[in-house]
Scaffold this active site. Structure first.
Site, PDB file in Angstrom:
ATOM      1  N   PRO A   9       0.784  -1.232   0.000  1.00  0.00           N
ATOM      2  CA  PRO A   9       0.000   0.000   0.000  1.00  0.00           C
ATOM      3  C   PRO A   9       0.816   1.283   0.000  1.00  0.00           C
ATOM      4  O   PRO A   9       1.815   1.395   0.700  1.00  0.00           O
ATOM      5  CB  PRO A   9      -0.836  -0.099   1.283  1.00  0.00           C
ATOM      6  CG  PRO A   9      -0.153  -1.122   2.117  1.00  0.00           C
ATOM      7  CD  PRO A   9       0.496  -2.077   1.160  1.00  0.00           C
ATOM      8  N   ASN A  10       0.360   2.206  -0.808  1.00  0.00           N
ATOM      9  CA  ASN A  10       0.871   3.575  -0.933  1.00  0.00           C
ATOM     10  C   ASN A  10       2.188   3.688  -1.686  1.00  0.00           C
ATOM     11  O   ASN A  10       2.625   4.800  -1.994  1.00  0.00           O
ATOM     12  CB  ASN A  10       0.987   4.249   0.454  1.00  0.00           C
ATOM     13  CG  ASN A  10      -0.345   4.381   1.129  1.00  0.00           C
ATOM     14  OD1 ASN A  10      -1.291   4.877   0.524  1.00  0.00           O
ATOM     15  ND2 ASN A  10      -0.465   3.912   2.363  1.00  0.00           N
ATOM     16  N   ARG A  17       4.755  12.077  -3.696  1.00  0.00           N
ATOM     17  CA  ARG A  17       4.360  12.675  -2.417  1.00  0.00           C
ATOM     18  C   ARG A  17       5.449  12.410  -1.389  1.00  0.00           C
ATOM     19  O   ARG A  17       6.153  11.414  -1.482  1.00  0.00           O
ATOM     20  CB  ARG A  17       3.067  12.037  -1.874  1.00  0.00           C
ATOM     21  CG  ARG A  17       1.889  12.056  -2.792  1.00  0.00           C
ATOM     22  CD  ARG A  17       0.948  13.219  -2.442  1.00  0.00           C
ATOM     23  NE  ARG A  17      -0.350  13.043  -3.079  1.00  0.00           N
ATOM     24  CZ  ARG A  17      -0.587  13.168  -4.383  1.00  0.00           C
ATOM     25  NH1 ARG A  17       0.397  13.448  -5.205  1.00  0.00           N
ATOM     26  NH2 ARG A  17      -1.806  13.005  -4.873  1.00  0.00           N
ATOM     27  N   ASN A  73       8.185  -5.532  -0.615  1.00  0.00           N
ATOM     28  CA  ASN A  73       7.995  -4.388   0.272  1.00  0.00           C
ATOM     29  C   ASN A  73       6.502  -4.316   0.551  1.00  0.00           C
ATOM     30  O   ASN A  73       5.727  -3.838  -0.288  1.00  0.00           O
ATOM     31  CB  ASN A  73       8.491  -3.083  -0.353  1.00  0.00           C
ATOM     32  CG  ASN A  73       8.387  -1.920   0.636  1.00  0.00           C
ATOM     33  OD1 ASN A  73       7.775  -2.044   1.697  1.00  0.00           O
ATOM     34  ND2 ASN A  73       8.989  -0.789   0.302  1.00  0.00           N
ATOM     35  N   ALA A  76       3.039  -0.694   4.995  1.00  0.00           N
ATOM     36  CA  ALA A  76       2.534  -0.737   6.372  1.00  0.00           C
ATOM     37  C   ALA A  76       2.001  -2.115   6.766  1.00  0.00           C
ATOM     38  O   ALA A  76       1.971  -2.452   7.962  1.00  0.00           O
ATOM     39  CB  ALA A  76       1.448   0.321   6.548  1.00  0.00           C
ATOM     40  N   GLU A  97      12.295  -9.398   2.672  1.00  0.00           N
ATOM     41  CA  GLU A  97      11.512  -8.212   3.036  1.00  0.00           C
ATOM     42  C   GLU A  97      12.382  -6.985   2.782  1.00  0.00           C
ATOM     43  O   GLU A  97      13.542  -6.936   3.212  1.00  0.00           O
ATOM     44  CB  GLU A  97      11.140  -8.311   4.524  1.00  0.00           C
ATOM     45  CG  GLU A  97      10.375  -7.108   5.029  1.00  0.00           C
ATOM     46  CD  GLU A  97      10.124  -7.191   6.537  1.00  0.00           C
ATOM     47  OE1 GLU A  97       9.780  -8.272   7.058  1.00  0.00           O
ATOM     48  OE2 GLU A  97      10.288  -6.141   7.196  1.00  0.00           O
ATOM     49  N   HIS A  99      12.693  -2.598   2.639  1.00  0.00           N
ATOM     50  CA  HIS A  99      12.160  -1.268   2.954  1.00  0.00           C
ATOM     51  C   HIS A  99      13.093  -0.189   2.444  1.00  0.00           C
ATOM     52  O   HIS A  99      14.318  -0.333   2.523  1.00  0.00           O
ATOM     53  CB  HIS A  99      11.982  -1.085   4.465  1.00  0.00           C
ATOM     54  CG  HIS A  99      11.034  -2.076   5.041  1.00  0.00           C
ATOM     55  ND1 HIS A  99       9.678  -1.994   4.823  1.00  0.00           N
ATOM     56  CD2 HIS A  99      11.250  -3.189   5.764  1.00  0.00           C
ATOM     57  CE1 HIS A  99       9.106  -3.033   5.400  1.00  0.00           C
ATOM     58  NE2 HIS A  99      10.031  -3.773   5.977  1.00  0.00           N
ATOM     59  N   ARG A 106      12.764   4.785  13.017  1.00  0.00           N
ATOM     60  CA  ARG A 106      11.521   5.549  12.929  1.00  0.00           C
ATOM     61  C   ARG A 106      10.638   5.247  14.147  1.00  0.00           C
ATOM     62  O   ARG A 106      11.139   4.960  15.211  1.00  0.00           O
ATOM     63  CB  ARG A 106      10.831   5.224  11.600  1.00  0.00           C
ATOM     64  CG  ARG A 106      11.735   5.560  10.396  1.00  0.00           C
ATOM     65  CD  ARG A 106      11.050   5.308   9.087  1.00  0.00           C
ATOM     66  NE  ARG A 106       9.863   6.155   8.936  1.00  0.00           N
ATOM     67  CZ  ARG A 106       8.932   5.967   8.004  1.00  0.00           C
ATOM     68  NH1 ARG A 106       9.055   4.973   7.142  1.00  0.00           N
ATOM     69  NH2 ARG A 106       7.890   6.776   7.942  1.00  0.00           N
TER      70      ARG A 106
END
Ligand code: CA2
Length: 146
Positions: A9-10, A17, A73, A76, A97, A99, A106
């Site tokens: 997602p995203n 953005r 990836n 979230a 995995e 990122h 974070r």
């Protein structure tokens, strides 16, 4: 060797953005770089992105027999999805995995991954390079097995 590259997602918003967080490279540019590296290393890749957990689950199920490894990836969903973890465990394909950001530098909630225990490894914090490193790792891992 055939590698399925999944983005969650995203990640379709990459480069468009919040460049201060995730950089200015678009997902299409990352996929193009991955394609170049794959060609150089003699493997094939297929890249897909979805904002929907169930779609990602279906793609993981379909990967069995069609792909040899998964580069993932999960965005979230990394931190929340028992469904994606169960799907990865069920198909048993070697998965890395990935990122862009260093999830350990974070918020606390990003430090936990539901997926990492069923993955071969995790590469986090190198921006688009994380994907390229993961592809190299998957290939190296596969070749050292056979
Ligand atoms: O660092 C990563 O690659 C993440 O998987 C990115 C996820 C985040 O939830 C993970 O904790 C770490 C978020 C992806 C959101 O992507 C955006 C891109 C541009 C603008 C907004 C969101």
């Amino acid at each position: 060797m055939r590698v399925l590259v999944l983005n969650g997602p995203n990640l379709n918003l990459l480069g468009h953005r919040e460049p201060h967080l995730y950089g200015s490279t678009t997902l299409a540019e990352i996929e193009a770089r991955l394609g170049e590296l794959a060609a150089e290393l003699g493997v094939t890749i297929e890249c897909r992105q979805s904002n929907h957990e169930g779609v990602l689950v279906d793609w993981i199920h379909g990967a069995k027999g069609a792909f040899d490894a998964i580069l993932f990836n999960a965005g979230a969903y990394t931190h929340t999805s028992i469904a994606l973890r169960d799907a990865l465990a069920a198909v048993g394909l070697p998965t890395i995995e990935v990122h862009l950001s260093n999830v350990h530098a974070r918020e606390e909630f990003r430090r936990h991954s539901m997926l990492a225990p069923v993955c071969r490894g995790v590469i986090s914090g190198f921006g688009p390079l994380s994907y390229l490193l993961a592809l190299r790792a998957l290939i190296d891992n596969k070749r050292s097995e056979s």
